[in-house]
Scaffold this motif. Structure first.
Motif, PDB file in Angstrom:
ATOM      1  N   ASP A 152      43.994 112.986 -20.593  1.00  0.00           N
ATOM      2  CA  ASP A 152      45.349 113.009 -21.141  1.00  0.00           C
ATOM      3  C   ASP A 152      45.349 113.480 -22.594  1.00  0.00           C
ATOM      4  O   ASP A 152      46.240 114.227 -23.009  1.00  0.00           O
TER       5      ASP A 152
ATOM      6  N   ASP B 255      44.848 117.196 -22.632  1.00  0.00           N
ATOM      7  CA  ASP B 255      46.091 117.867 -22.233  1.00  0.00           C
ATOM      8  C   ASP B 255      47.117 117.849 -23.367  1.00  0.00           C
ATOM      9  O   ASP B 255      47.798 118.853 -23.607  1.00  0.00           O
ATOM     10  N   LEU B 256      47.225 116.725 -24.049  1.00  0.00           N
ATOM     11  CA  LEU B 256      48.137 116.626 -25.194  1.00  0.00           C
ATOM     12  C   LEU B 256      47.753 117.630 -26.269  1.00  0.00           C
ATOM     13  O   LEU B 256      48.594 118.393 -26.753  1.00  0.00           O
TER      14      LEU B 256
ATOM     15  N   LEU C  49      45.846 120.332 -26.025  1.00  0.00           N
ATOM     16  CA  LEU C  49      45.965 121.717 -25.563  1.00  0.00           C
ATOM     17  C   LEU C  49      47.403 122.211 -25.658  1.00  0.00           C
ATOM     18  O   LEU C  49      47.641 123.373 -25.982  1.00  0.00           O
ATOM     19  N   GLY C  50      48.355 121.334 -25.400  1.00  0.00           N
ATOM     20  CA  GLY C  50      49.755 121.733 -25.423  1.00  0.00           C
ATOM     21  C   GLY C  50      50.382 121.728 -26.802  1.00  0.00           C
ATOM     22  O   GLY C  50      51.169 122.606 -27.145  1.00  0.00           O
ATOM     23  N   ALA C  51      50.026 120.726 -27.613  1.00  0.00           N
ATOM     24  CA  ALA C  51      50.735 120.529 -28.887  1.00  0.00           C
ATOM     25  C   ALA C  51      49.885 120.779 -30.117  1.00  0.00           C
ATOM     26  O   ALA C  51      50.403 120.749 -31.229  1.00  0.00           O
TER      27      ALA C  51
ATOM     28  N   ARG D 137      52.338 108.861 -27.350  1.00  0.00           N
ATOM     29  CA  ARG D 137      52.412 109.887 -26.301  1.00  0.00           C
ATOM     30  C   ARG D 137      51.502 109.574 -25.112  1.00  0.00           C
ATOM     31  O   ARG D 137      51.809 109.952 -23.985  1.00  0.00           O
TER      32      ARG D 137
ATOM     33  N   THR E  39      44.680 127.567 -20.838  1.00  0.00           N
ATOM     34  CA  THR E  39      45.535 126.384 -20.889  1.00  0.00           C
ATOM     35  C   THR E  39      45.811 125.935 -22.320  1.00  0.00           C
ATOM     36  O   THR E  39      46.640 125.058 -22.544  1.00  0.00           O
ATOM     37  N   ALA E  40      45.106 126.521 -23.270  1.00  0.00           N
ATOM     38  CA  ALA E  40      45.244 126.120 -24.675  1.00  0.00           C
ATOM     39  C   ALA E  40      46.398 126.871 -25.343  1.00  0.00           C
ATOM     40  O   ALA E  40      46.489 128.089 -25.257  1.00  0.00           O
ATOM     41  N   SER E  41      47.263 126.106 -26.007  1.00  0.00           N
ATOM     42  CA  SER E  41      48.382 126.712 -26.738  1.00  0.00           C
ATOM     43  C   SER E  41      47.869 127.396 -28.005  1.00  0.00           C
ATOM     44  O   SER E  41      46.755 127.139 -28.478  1.00  0.00           O
TER      45      SER E  41
ATOM     46  N   ASP F 159      48.987 126.725 -30.861  1.00  0.00           N
ATOM     47  CA  ASP F 159      48.842 125.635 -31.839  1.00  0.00           C
ATOM     48  C   ASP F 159      47.464 125.002 -31.755  1.00  0.00           C
ATOM     49  O   ASP F 159      46.823 124.737 -32.774  1.00  0.00           O
ATOM     50  N   PHE F 160      46.993 124.764 -30.528  1.00  0.00           N
ATOM     51  CA  PHE F 160      45.668 124.171 -30.362  1.00  0.00           C
ATOM     52  C   PHE F 160      44.595 125.110 -30.905  1.00  0.00           C
ATOM     53  O   PHE F 160      43.695 124.682 -31.640  1.00  0.00           O
TER      54      PHE F 160
END
Length: 194
Positions: free
Chosen positions: A20, A23-24, A26-28, A41, A102-104, A106-107
């Motif tokens: 988790d 995933d957090l 990678l997205g934010a 979160r 899968t990495a943004s 931002d990440f």
């Protein structure tokens, strides 16, 4: 600097928390997140986060290690089910690209500016380059590739992996990470083919 706690003996709950957390991030991204925000979160307490790592910096590093461990297994599983020297290199680099897709942005930006996490990425890039070198050597030994300096080819791959990670390929050429890895595989295998 304290050692990051070993997650190799993780319980299912710890593994779920790290999944988790990854995933957090990678997205934010992670630079702007406080421990309070991360706990909120993930729907856990800060004390639970402290069971994973002693500080936010260690938590980020541990999550980055977890990301690469998790994806290394996926990449190697894909490689194990692929035959043919050219196909194996393509499968390997494509799987690496897929994992990173899968990495943004931002990440990736946070990763580049946070030395402990960047060090993990760079170490994994070196490992990936050595793996590509092994795959090239195997292909040369089988007669599937012309004789090339596999160490040079692996260094070329490593250099491009860093440029992809830093966003230079995306910014200058417009290719997302997964597409860049597919192009790298295509150019590499065509260049060393018979």
């Amino acid at each position: 600097m304290q050692q990051t706690r070993d997650i190799s003996f993780a319980t299912p709950r710890r593994t779920e928390l790290f999944d988790d957390l990854v995933d957090l991030f990678l997205g934010a991204g992670f630079r702007h997140l406080t421990l309070d925000e991360i706990a909120r979160r993930l729907k856990c307490s800060k004390s639970t986060l402290y069971t994973l790592a002693g500080s936010k910096e260690q938590l980020v590093r541990a999550a980055t290690v977890h990301f690469f461990r998790r994806n290394t297994q996926i990449v190697e599983d894909r490689l194990a089910s692929t035959a043919g020297s050219r196909e194996r290199i393509s499968a390997y680099l494509s799987a690496v690209g897929h994992a990173l897709s899968t990495a943004s942005a931002d990440f990736m930006s946070d990763l580049d500016t946070f030395p402990p996490a960047r060090e993990v990425y760079e170490q994994n890039s070196r490992i990936a380059a050595r793996r590509v070198q092994e795959l090239i050597d195997e292909g040369v030994a089988k007669g599937d590739f012309r004789h090339v300096n596999a160490a040079f080819a692996a260094d070329l791959v490593s250099t491009m992996m860093v440029r992809i990670q830093q966003g230079a390929v995306r910014d200058q050429i417009g290719l997302d990470d997964a597409s860049a890895y597919r192009e790298l595989a295509s150019i590499l295998t065509a260049g060393i083919g018979l």
